[in-house]
Design a protein around this motif. Sequence first.
Motif, PDB file in Angstrom:
ATOM      1  N   LEU A 156       0.822  -1.204   0.000  1.00 18.02           N
ATOM      2  CA  LEU A 156       0.000   0.000   0.000  1.00 18.02           C
ATOM      3  C   LEU A 156       0.861   1.262   0.000  1.00 18.02           C
ATOM      4  N   LYS A 157       1.872   1.309   0.864  1.00 18.48           N
ATOM      5  CA  LYS A 157       2.770   2.469   0.893  1.00 18.48           C
ATOM      6  C   LYS A 157       3.575   2.578  -0.400  1.00 18.48           C
ATOM      7  N   LEU A 158       3.937   1.436  -0.954  1.00 20.58           N
ATOM      8  CA  LEU A 158       4.662   1.412  -2.224  1.00 20.58           C
ATOM      9  C   LEU A 158       3.825   2.067  -3.317  1.00 20.58           C
ATOM     10  N   LEU A 159       2.564   1.686  -3.392  1.00 24.16           N
ATOM     11  CA  LEU A 159       1.652   2.232  -4.388  1.00 24.16           C
ATOM     12  C   LEU A 159       1.454   3.728  -4.192  1.00 24.16           C
ATOM     13  N   GLN A 160       1.233   4.151  -2.961  1.00 23.84           N
ATOM     14  CA  GLN A 160       1.026   5.570  -2.682  1.00 23.84           C
ATOM     15  C   GLN A 160       2.242   6.394  -3.073  1.00 23.84           C
ATOM     16  N   ALA A 161       3.436   5.869  -2.790  1.00 21.41           N
ATOM     17  CA  ALA A 161       4.669   6.586  -3.147  1.00 21.41           C
ATOM     18  C   ALA A 161       4.804   6.707  -4.655  1.00 21.41           C
ATOM     19  N   MET A 162       4.444   5.664  -5.391  1.00 20.28           N
ATOM     20  CA  MET A 162       4.534   5.707  -6.852  1.00 20.28           C
ATOM     21  C   MET A 162       3.549   6.710  -7.439  1.00 20.28           C
ATOM     22  N   GLU A 163       2.337   6.720  -6.910  1.00 17.80           N
ATOM     23  CA  GLU A 163       1.336   7.672  -7.408  1.00 17.80           C
ATOM     24  C   GLU A 163       1.793   9.109  -7.177  1.00 17.80           C
ATOM     25  N   LYS A 164       2.314   9.375  -5.997  1.00 17.38           N
ATOM     26  CA  LYS A 164       2.768  10.725  -5.671  1.00 17.38           C
ATOM     27  C   LYS A 164       3.947  11.136  -6.540  1.00 17.38           C
ATOM     28  N   ARG A 165       4.916  10.227  -6.710  1.00 16.65           N
ATOM     29  CA  ARG A 165       6.103  10.543  -7.494  1.00 16.65           C
ATOM     30  C   ARG A 165       5.759  10.727  -8.969  1.00 16.65           C
ATOM     31  N   SER A 166       4.838   9.925  -9.470  1.00 15.30           N
ATOM     32  CA  SER A 166       4.416  10.068 -10.866  1.00 15.30           C
ATOM     33  C   SER A 166       3.806  11.441 -11.106  1.00 15.30           C
ATOM     34  N   ALA A 167       2.985  11.891 -10.174  1.00 20.43           N
ATOM     35  CA  ALA A 167       2.372  13.220 -10.296  1.00 20.43           C
ATOM     36  C   ALA A 167       3.437  14.308 -10.279  1.00 20.43           C
ATOM     37  N   GLN A 168       4.473  14.145  -9.454  1.00 22.29           N
ATOM     38  CA  GLN A 168       5.550  15.121  -9.417  1.00 22.29           C
ATOM     39  C   GLN A 168       6.294  15.203 -10.745  1.00 22.29           C
ATOM     40  N   HIS A 169       6.326  14.093 -11.459  1.00 19.85           N
ATOM     41  CA  HIS A 169       6.964  14.055 -12.786  1.00 19.85           C
ATOM     42  C   HIS A 169       5.988  14.415 -13.897  1.00 19.85           C
ATOM     43  N   GLN A 170       4.784  14.841 -13.520  1.00 13.66           N
ATOM     44  CA  GLN A 170       3.756  15.174 -14.511  1.00 13.66           C
ATOM     45  C   GLN A 170       3.413  13.975 -15.389  1.00 13.66           C
ATOM     46  N   CYS A 171       3.333  12.789 -14.765  1.00 15.96           N
ATOM     47  CA  CYS A 171       2.929  11.566 -15.443  1.00 15.96           C
ATOM     48  C   CYS A 171       1.665  11.024 -14.791  1.00 15.96           C
ATOM     49  N   ASP A 172       0.894  10.274 -15.564  1.00 15.85           N
ATOM     50  CA  ASP A 172      -0.286   9.603 -15.030  1.00 15.85           C
ATOM     51  C   ASP A 172       0.009   8.117 -14.912  1.00 15.85           C
ATOM     52  N   LEU A 173      -0.287   7.545 -13.733  1.00 19.45           N
ATOM     53  CA  LEU A 173       0.024   6.153 -13.427  1.00 19.45           C
ATOM     54  C   LEU A 173      -1.226   5.291 -13.560  1.00 19.45           C
ATOM     55  N   LEU A 174      -1.157   4.289 -14.442  1.00 20.39           N
ATOM     56  CA  LEU A 174      -2.217   3.295 -14.574  1.00 20.39           C
ATOM     57  C   LEU A 174      -1.815   2.052 -13.790  1.00 20.39           C
ATOM     58  N   ILE A 175      -2.773   1.443 -13.090  1.00 20.45           N
ATOM     59  CA  ILE A 175      -2.463   0.329 -12.196  1.00 20.45           C
ATOM     60  C   ILE A 175      -3.297  -0.891 -12.565  1.00 20.45           C
ATOM     61  N   LYS A 176      -2.646  -2.056 -12.597  1.00 22.81           N
ATOM     62  CA  LYS A 176      -3.355  -3.316 -12.850  1.00 22.81           C
ATOM     63  C   LYS A 176      -2.848  -4.370 -11.875  1.00 22.81           C
ATOM     64  N   ARG A 177      -3.760  -4.965 -11.123  1.00 24.32           N
ATOM     65  CA  ARG A 177      -3.413  -6.067 -10.222  1.00 24.32           C
ATOM     66  C   ARG A 177      -3.612  -7.392 -10.951  1.00 24.32           C
ATOM     67  N   THR A 178      -2.658  -8.312 -10.778  1.00 21.18           N
ATOM     68  CA  THR A 178      -2.721  -9.588 -11.483  1.00 21.18           C
ATOM     69  C   THR A 178      -3.209 -10.723 -10.609  1.00 21.18           C
ATOM     70  N   GLY A 179      -3.233 -10.532  -9.289  1.00 22.25           N
ATOM     71  CA  GLY A 179      -3.614 -11.610  -8.392  1.00 22.25           C
ATOM     72  C   GLY A 179      -2.649 -12.774  -8.414  1.00 22.25           C
ATOM     73  N   GLY A 180      -1.414 -12.522  -8.886  1.00 28.42           N
ATOM     74  CA  GLY A 180      -0.415 -13.577  -8.947  1.00 28.42           C
ATOM     75  C   GLY A 180      -0.546 -14.478 -10.160  1.00 28.42           C
TER      76      GLY A 180
END
Length: 369
Positions: A111-135
């Motif tokens: 969860l913290k990993l995901l939140q950090a990526m979303e925040k950092r992507s926004a700082q780089h002016q990028c949009d982050l798309l997320i897909k969970r695979t369930g393994g």
Amino acid sequence: MDTPLYEQLYMHIVHEIHEGKLKSGDRVSSEKELAEQFGVSRITSKKALEKLAEAGVIKRIQGKGSFVADVHPSNLEFMRQLEERPAPLIHAQDRPLIGLIIPGFSDEYGLKLLQAMEKRSAQHQCDLLIKRTGGSKEEEEHAIQLFVNLGIKGLIVTPVHGTHYNAELIRLVLGKFPVVLVDRYLKGIPVCSVYTDNRKAAQDLTLHLIDKGHQNIAYLSPPVENTSALEDRLLGYQLAFTLEGLKLNQDYCLTNITGTRTGSWAEDSAILKNFLEQNIDVKAFVASEYSVATMLAQVVDALGKKADTYDIVCFDSLNDYLGKPIFTHIQQDEERMGEEAVDLLISQLYGEAVPEQRIIEHNMIIKEQ
């Protein structure tokens, strides 16, 4: 690949100089001013100014700002060549898409990993798309194909556990598509990876138990084959015994715990119940995952044993309702891992070389007795 935003800013300033709107000695807009004017991040505007300075087009004076350099004939020719290329307009809506493919996330890890990526992507002016695979390897392949068809510019992946590498992922890597792996790496495959030193982390946990006087220490894990994080954790556990000059009993290594993959713990509970009954001298366990540690604790409770009968350590534990750790555990720095992954992906989008390995420091959190 579309022209990077920093290069578009670069070309805009070159154009201003070429047209005479900026002359030798004139002050160039600051990082902040350029970012606000064109709707880009400070990171982007900073990179544009750095590249202009490297080319000798501007001079950057600390504490004062950036100024147009003296126009020498070499610079004039350099700018003339650049002017032959079209300078596309910069728009705030030209935010590149990047993708994240991950098996899943939870409170204890992800969860913290995901939140950090979303925040950092926004700082780089990028949009982050997320897909969970369930393994699922099939879902991972589908997600890669989907994201590529959607036009993503780069991809961050936590590969699924398994005995075979994903052909779609290998195809992207070998095709030089910008990819960063998180939480694990692929042996023999040259791809940028951000992860914890799992070998050292598991070694730290095992040495902690040895320091407490334990010599009969069992190891619990899902199947480790071709999953670098799990392979390294098992190796770290084994190396701790070597360092201390202790004999390792291979019968204490249970790497057939499958409940974290299948969602069914009945078979695992029976395996652990039998192990505890057959190995009464084993009072300490290293669990490769938090869910495995909690399942073991439930088995111990079901057998009517006191919770403090065994020392259980693991990776990525949660805290109890008082905010105290449930188990002594390795705490991975998810926030830094997420930030580093995005930064390294953006560097690839800019055409920069990146390291194949970026190892993030971990902490060991000791449960109070």
